[in-house]
Design a protein around this motif. Structure first.
Motif, mmCIF file in Angstrom:
data_model
loop_
_atom_site.group_PDB
_atom_site.id
_atom_site.type_symbol
_atom_site.label_atom_id
_atom_site.label_comp_id
_atom_site.label_asym_id
_atom_site.label_seq_id
_atom_site.Cartn_x
_atom_site.Cartn_y
_atom_site.Cartn_z
ATOM 1 N N MET A 109 0.859 -1.157 0.000
ATOM 2 C CA MET A 109 0.000 0.000 0.000
ATOM 3 C C MET A 109 0.912 1.230 0.000
ATOM 4 O O MET A 109 1.864 1.310 0.755
ATOM 5 N N SER A 110 0.596 2.168 -0.840
ATOM 6 C CA SER A 110 1.412 3.376 -0.918
ATOM 7 C C SER A 110 1.182 4.243 0.313
ATOM 8 O O SER A 110 0.197 4.089 1.047
ATOM 9 N N ASN A 111 2.105 5.156 0.521
ATOM 10 C CA ASN A 111 2.022 6.015 1.693
ATOM 11 C C ASN A 111 0.804 6.935 1.620
ATOM 12 O O ASN A 111 0.154 7.199 2.621
ATOM 13 N N GLY A 112 0.477 7.417 0.432
ATOM 14 C CA GLY A 112 -0.696 8.277 0.274
ATOM 15 C C GLY A 112 -1.996 7.545 0.561
ATOM 16 O O GLY A 112 -2.904 8.085 1.200
ATOM 17 N N ALA A 113 -2.093 6.308 0.091
ATOM 18 C CA ALA A 113 -3.297 5.511 0.356
ATOM 19 C C ALA A 113 -3.420 5.196 1.842
ATOM 20 O O ALA A 113 -4.520 5.204 2.409
ATOM 21 N N ARG A 114 -2.297 4.927 2.482
ATOM 22 C CA ARG A 114 -2.309 4.642 3.918
ATOM 23 C C ARG A 114 -2.822 5.840 4.700
ATOM 24 O O ARG A 114 -3.625 5.713 5.618
ATOM 25 N N HIS A 115 -2.387 7.041 4.330
ATOM 26 C CA HIS A 115 -2.848 8.242 5.028
ATOM 27 C C HIS A 115 -4.306 8.567 4.676
ATOM 28 O O HIS A 115 -5.037 9.091 5.516
ATOM 29 N N ALA A 116 -4.721 8.258 3.452
ATOM 30 C CA ALA A 116 -6.130 8.479 3.092
ATOM 31 C C ALA A 116 -7.041 7.560 3.910
ATOM 32 O O ALA A 116 -8.074 7.996 4.429
ATOM 33 N N PHE A 117 -6.644 6.282 4.048
ATOM 34 C CA PHE A 117 -7.414 5.367 4.894
ATOM 35 C C PHE A 117 -7.361 5.825 6.354
ATOM 36 O O PHE A 117 -8.324 5.648 7.101
ATOM 37 N N LEU A 163 2.686 11.029 17.577
ATOM 38 C CA LEU A 163 3.930 11.773 17.447
ATOM 39 C C LEU A 163 5.139 10.917 17.094
ATOM 40 O O LEU A 163 6.170 11.461 16.723
ATOM 41 N N PHE A 164 5.046 9.603 17.218
ATOM 42 C CA PHE A 164 6.199 8.756 16.941
ATOM 43 C C PHE A 164 6.545 8.796 15.448
ATOM 44 O O PHE A 164 5.688 8.544 14.604
ATOM 45 N N PRO A 165 7.797 9.103 15.101
ATOM 46 C CA PRO A 165 8.164 9.221 13.679
ATOM 47 C C PRO A 165 8.008 7.917 12.902
ATOM 48 O O PRO A 165 7.756 7.947 11.699
ATOM 49 N N SER A 166 8.139 6.776 13.567
ATOM 50 C CA SER A 166 8.028 5.507 12.843
ATOM 51 C C SER A 166 6.625 5.274 12.300
ATOM 52 O O SER A 166 6.452 4.535 11.340
ATOM 53 N N ARG A 167 5.613 5.899 12.892
ATOM 54 C CA ARG A 167 4.251 5.733 12.388
ATOM 55 C C ARG A 167 4.007 6.554 11.137
ATOM 56 O O ARG A 167 3.072 6.296 10.396
ATOM 57 N N TRP A 168 4.804 7.580 10.887
ATOM 58 C CA TRP A 168 4.611 8.429 9.717
ATOM 59 C C TRP A 168 5.347 7.887 8.502
ATOM 60 O O TRP A 168 5.099 8.293 7.380
ATOM 61 N N ARG A 169 6.291 6.969 8.711
ATOM 62 C CA ARG A 169 7.060 6.415 7.596
ATOM 63 C C ARG A 169 6.248 5.368 6.846
ATOM 64 O O ARG A 169 5.337 4.758 7.379
ATOM 65 N N ALA A 170 6.629 5.147 5.614
ATOM 66 C CA ALA A 170 5.977 4.120 4.798
ATOM 67 C C ALA A 170 6.323 2.742 5.347
ATOM 68 O O ALA A 170 7.377 2.545 5.952
ATOM 69 N N THR A 171 5.451 1.779 5.094
ATOM 70 C CA THR A 171 5.690 0.433 5.604
ATOM 71 C C THR A 171 6.750 -0.300 4.808
ATOM 72 O O THR A 171 7.450 -1.141 5.329
ATOM 73 N N VAL A 172 6.875 -0.004 3.522
ATOM 74 C CA VAL A 172 7.860 -0.648 2.668
ATOM 75 C C VAL A 172 8.953 0.372 2.376
ATOM 76 O O VAL A 172 8.669 1.451 1.863
ATOM 77 N N PRO A 173 10.215 0.048 2.684
ATOM 78 C CA PRO A 173 11.267 1.014 2.403
ATOM 79 C C PRO A 173 11.478 1.174 0.904
ATOM 80 O O PRO A 173 11.204 0.276 0.119
ATOM 81 N N GLU A 174 11.972 2.321 0.530
ATOM 82 C CA GLU A 174 12.271 2.590 -0.873
ATOM 83 C C GLU A 174 13.403 1.679 -1.334
ATOM 84 O O GLU A 174 14.381 1.482 -0.619
ATOM 85 N N PRO A 175 13.315 1.098 -2.536
ATOM 86 C CA PRO A 175 14.406 0.256 -3.014
ATOM 87 C C PRO A 175 15.642 1.100 -3.327
ATOM 88 O O PRO A 175 15.543 2.223 -3.806
#
Length: 167
Positions: A1-9, A129-141
Motif C-alpha cells: 500500500m502506498s504512503n498516500g493511500a495509507r494516510h487516506a485510509f 507523534l512517533f516518527p516511525s508511524r509516519w514512515r511508509a511500511t515498505v522502504p524505498e528500493p
C-alpha cells in the motif's frame, strides 16, 4: 500500500472510528451508572460495549494504518475532555445538556469530570507523534549501479555472507 493511500485510509478511519468509540464509552459508562443506581443490577451488555470501544481505541493507537487516525481522534477527545474541566475554573457553562440521551449525557459527565476523556485524548495524540508511524511500511528500493558485481564500491558494503574467494 502506498504512503498516500495509507494516510487516506487513516483520515477515513480517524473520522469514523473515534466517534463510534466515544459513543460506546459514553453509553457503556452511563448505562452501568444508571442500572447499578436505579435497579441494583450490573448490566453485562454495557461491559461488552465498553470492551468493543476499548478495542477500537487500541486499533487507533496501535495500528500501522496511519497516525492521522489517532491524531484526529486525539484532538476530538482532548477537546471534549477539556470542556468539563474548564468549567471548574469559573468560566462560562461549556457543557451543553439535553443534546444527547440522558444515559449518554450521564456517561459524558462521568468521563469528562473525572478527566478520563482528557487522558484518552492525550494518549491518542502522543501515539501520533512517533516518527516511525509516519514512515511508509515498505522502504524505498536502493538504486544499484549496473557495475555492482564488478569490483568493490566505496558506497556499498561488502557482503559478509558470501563465501571467500579462493584460488
Amino acid at each position: 500500500m502506498s504512503n498516500g493511500a495509507r494516510h487516506a485510509f487513516g483520515v477515513v478511519a480517524g473520522l469514523l472510528l473515534p466517534p463510534l468509540a466515544l459513543a460506546g464509552l459514553l453509553y457503556g459508562i452511563g448505562e452501568i451508572s444508571f442500572q447499578t443506581r436505579s435497579a441494583f443490577q450490573f448490566p453485562w451488555y454495557a461491559v461488552g460495549v465498553l470492551a468493543v470501544a476499548a478495542v477500537v481505541l487500541a486499533f487507533l493507537a496501535g495500528s500501522r494504518l496511519s497516525p492521522v487516525a489517532s491524531l484526529l481522534g486525539g484532538l476530538a477527545y482532548t477537546a471534549l475532555g477539556l470542556l468539563p474541566l474548564l468549567e471548574f475554573t469559573g468560566g462560562p457553562r461549556l457543557v451543553l445538556e439535553g443534546l444527547v440521551p440522558a444515559r449518554v449525557n450521564e456517561g459524558y459527565l462521568a468521563l469528562g469530570h473525572s478527566g478520563a476523556l482528557l487522558v484518552v485524548g492525550v494518549m491518542l495524540l502522543t501515539v501520533s507523534l512517533f516518527p516511525s508511524r509516519w514512515r511508509a511500511t515498505v522502504p524505498e528500493p536502493l538504486s544499484v549501479s549496473p557495475a555492482y558485481g564488478q569490483g568493490t564500491s566505496p558506497y556499498l558494503p561488502e557482503d559478509a555472507t558470501r563465501p571467500m574467494f579462493r584460488e
